[in-house]
Design an enzyme around this catalytic site. Structure first.
Site, PDB file in Angstrom:
ATOM      1  N   ARG A   1       4.923   1.174  -8.558  1.00 40.45           N
ATOM      2  CA  ARG A   1       5.007   2.333  -9.443  1.00 40.45           C
ATOM      3  C   ARG A   1       3.904   3.312  -9.068  1.00 40.45           C
ATOM      4  O   ARG A   1       2.917   2.939  -8.427  1.00 40.45           O
ATOM      5  CB  ARG A   1       4.878   1.917 -10.899  1.00 40.45           C
ATOM      6  CG  ARG A   1       6.080   1.097 -11.389  1.00 40.45           C
ATOM      7  CD  ARG A   1       6.051   0.941 -12.892  1.00 40.45           C
ATOM      8  NE  ARG A   1       7.198   0.180 -13.359  1.00 40.45           N
ATOM      9  CZ  ARG A   1       8.397   0.695 -13.619  1.00 40.45           C
ATOM     10  NH1 ARG A   1       8.586   1.993 -13.432  1.00 40.45           N
ATOM     11  NH2 ARG A   1       9.377  -0.048 -14.057  1.00 40.45           N
TER      12      ARG A   1
ATOM     13  N   ASP B   1      -9.608   4.639  -0.419  1.00 37.07           N
ATOM     14  CA  ASP B   1      -8.466   3.911   0.133  1.00 37.07           C
ATOM     15  C   ASP B   1      -8.891   3.369   1.494  1.00 37.07           C
ATOM     16  O   ASP B   1      -8.704   4.014   2.514  1.00 37.07           O
ATOM     17  CB  ASP B   1      -7.265   4.846   0.255  1.00 37.07           C
ATOM     18  CG  ASP B   1      -5.957   4.085   0.442  1.00 37.07           C
ATOM     19  OD1 ASP B   1      -6.019   2.846   0.589  1.00 37.07           O
ATOM     20  OD2 ASP B   1      -4.895   4.710   0.447  1.00 37.07           O
TER      21      ASP B   1
ATOM     22  N   LYS C   1      -3.523  11.040   3.389  1.00 33.66           N
ATOM     23  CA  LYS C   1      -4.424  10.063   4.011  1.00 33.66           C
ATOM     24  C   LYS C   1      -4.744  10.392   5.466  1.00 33.66           C
ATOM     25  O   LYS C   1      -5.871  10.204   5.911  1.00 33.66           O
ATOM     26  CB  LYS C   1      -3.813   8.669   3.899  1.00 33.66           C
ATOM     27  CG  LYS C   1      -3.730   8.167   2.463  1.00 33.66           C
ATOM     28  CD  LYS C   1      -3.133   6.774   2.397  1.00 33.66           C
ATOM     29  CE  LYS C   1      -3.090   6.276   0.958  1.00 33.66           C
ATOM     30  NZ  LYS C   1      -1.988   6.854   0.192  1.00 33.66           N
TER      31      LYS C   1
END
Length: 492
Positions: A198, A259, A291
């Site tokens: 999600r 990340d 990213k």
């Protein structure tokens, strides 16, 4: 030592928590964040200790237990349990080693992953692991070991024969290509079980969007049934416990806004490995707010995905795409679902950028497994879309998963207009995603925004750029307040 259970009527969200009165803790020489073994009959769990200074909260001789502990031990308020001290998990030492820059071996990474999966680590300990991996990086060996550990500590779904999968590393609002690619590939006769997370920071994930059309929370048996019947599925991976450590690591990364590359690679490859995918297409969007910010970073990620795929005996192909602006017209679950269905229906008003990218990706994936030659996959994908087979397959998948009543579009709306004449030279992904989330997406399925103008379009002062939709006036007013700073469009 034995204690009487007090039901704290609180859920931790995963971590196993027990509370002792400070007098009992002092007597047992226990401290906050120590581990204790709580035992009842033949069941036992390791809990993280909290200490209460208030006898009203937890009286002397009692132990306060959170809901997760009560459920695992099958006990209730007033039962008696046995408590023993147990040392911190061995993985804490491995996390400390990583903080000092040590390369961890497969056993050490398995210990950490297993303890994360089974909620044996505190949020602080998990955060240190994420931070250490981000600061020192993960070697190729560590990424492979972490990937395997994520798979081994969760469930796996095995499908016979050739299994395909597709993944985008994200960052582009409206990039719902998966929901077009999956029915095209399945209609071509291939197995493509798609499990998705999600949305965490985006206005919608594939699972959120698909949920506007069909049930996405399914058991392992139900997924197998759907895939056997249709050749595909699009479900929420969290419902079947695939690579569960990954989601727990992401929860830590989110508030830190980091990340780590190694964990990104392990995350993607573990989810693919969990569904026995042997042919995988990875979409790496490139742009200043995603990213991979430039070609150098995109090519580096491409090489890493291909290398790790080879080590895991997976045929991985990577495509670098334009991630500089949103794709499609709708941003938010319902609006994105309508874009997808418009493409599958061959609606002339369907967003052409979403259609073209989806066809390109479907073509690349088909070329991985069929002898159609370069360009042959795209031709096959176009034929499947144009003759209606892709739409028929999508409807079959929806029926098999369980058709949902479509949510309503937010009744409160607000037009965002151009402040001047000129050409749209940039649309900021971050701003557009933020506006949609403030409006209520993805929690409110009918919230989001609809783009009327795209990059390179010419506009006049007062022209409609996009329309915001919200389920209530309060959230709509919040978006208006945010828009005073920046509407996400650069016109020159």
């Amino acid at each position: 030592m034995k204690f009487r259970v007090k039901d704290m009527d609180i859920a931790s969200g995963g971590v196993l928590v027990a509370i002792l009165n400070e007098k009992d803790a002092k007597r047992l020489d226990l401290h906050s964040a120590d581990r204790i073994l709580v035992k009842h009959n033949r069941r036992s769990v390791t809990c993280i200790l909290d200490i209460s200074e208030s006898s009203k909260a937890v009286p002397v001789g009692s132990i306060g237990l959170f809901e997760e502990v009560l459920e695992r031990l099958h006990i209730k308020h007033g039962d008696v349990v046995e408590v023993k001290f147990t040392g911190k998990p061995e993985s804490v030492k491995h996390i400390r080693d990583k903080l000092f820059g040590k390369e961890l071996n497969s056993t050490e990474l398995y210990h950490i992953t297993d303890d994360i999966t089974h909620d044996r680590l505190t949020d602080i300990e998990k955060t240190y692991f994420v931070a250490a991996s981000f600061t020192h990086g993960l070697s190729v060996k560590e990424v492979i070991s972490l990937t395997k550990a994520m798979v081994q500590t969760g469930k796996t779904l095995k499908f016979p024969g050739i299994t395909l999968d597709k993944h985008s590393i994200g960052g582009v609002p409206g990039n719902r290509t998966t929901m077009v690619v999956v029915p095209i590939v399945a209609a071509a006769g291939y197995t493509i079980p798609k499990t998705s997370s999600r949305a965490i920071t985006s206005p919608a994930g594939t699972a959120d969007t698909m949920e506007c059309l069909a049930n996405v929370e399914m058991s392992e048996a139900k997924i197998r049934h759907v895939v056997k019947k249709t050749g595909a599925c699009m479900v929420h991976g969290g419902s079947v416990n695939l690579a569960p450590a990954d989601d727990k690591i992401i929860e830590v990364e989110h508030p830190l806004s980091i990340d780590a590359e190694g964990q990104l690679l392990a995350s993607v490859m573990a989810k693919k490995h969990s569904v026995s995918a042997n042919h995988v297409l990875i979409d790496i969007p490139m742009g200043k707010s995603v990213k991979a910010r430039n070609m150098k970073e995109a090519n580096h990620l491409k090489k890493m995905f291909e290398l790790i795929g080879k080590k895991l005996n997976m045929n991985v192909r990577v495509v670098i795409t334009d991630g500089s602006h949103p794709i499609g017209n709708g941003i938010g679950p319902l609006l994105e679902a309508e874009d997808v269905m418009a493409v599958l229906r061959n609606d002339p008003l369907a967003p052409q950028d979403l259609k073209e990218k989806s066809l390109m990706l479907a073509g690349k994936l088909l070329e991985l497994v069929c002898a159609c030659g370069k360009g042959g996959g795209l031709k096959m994908a176009k034929e499947i879309l144009q003759d209606g087979r892709a739409l028929a397959k999508m409807n079959q998948i929806i029926e098999a998963q369980g058709k949902q009543i479509k949510p309503e579009l937010g009744k409160h709306h607000y037009p965002v207009r151009s402040a001047k004449n000129g050409k749209i030279v940039e649309i900021d992904n971050d701003v557009i995603a933020k506006v949609a989330r403030i409006a209520g997406a993805p929690t409110d399925k009918g919230a989001g925004l609809y783009l009327s103008k795209k990059v390179h379009d010419l506009v006049k002062k007062g022209d409609l750029l996009y329309t915001i939709y919200a389920l209530n006036e309060f959230k709509l007013n919040l978006t208006k307040e945010f828009l005073r700073k920046n509407n996400g469009y650069t016109v020159r």
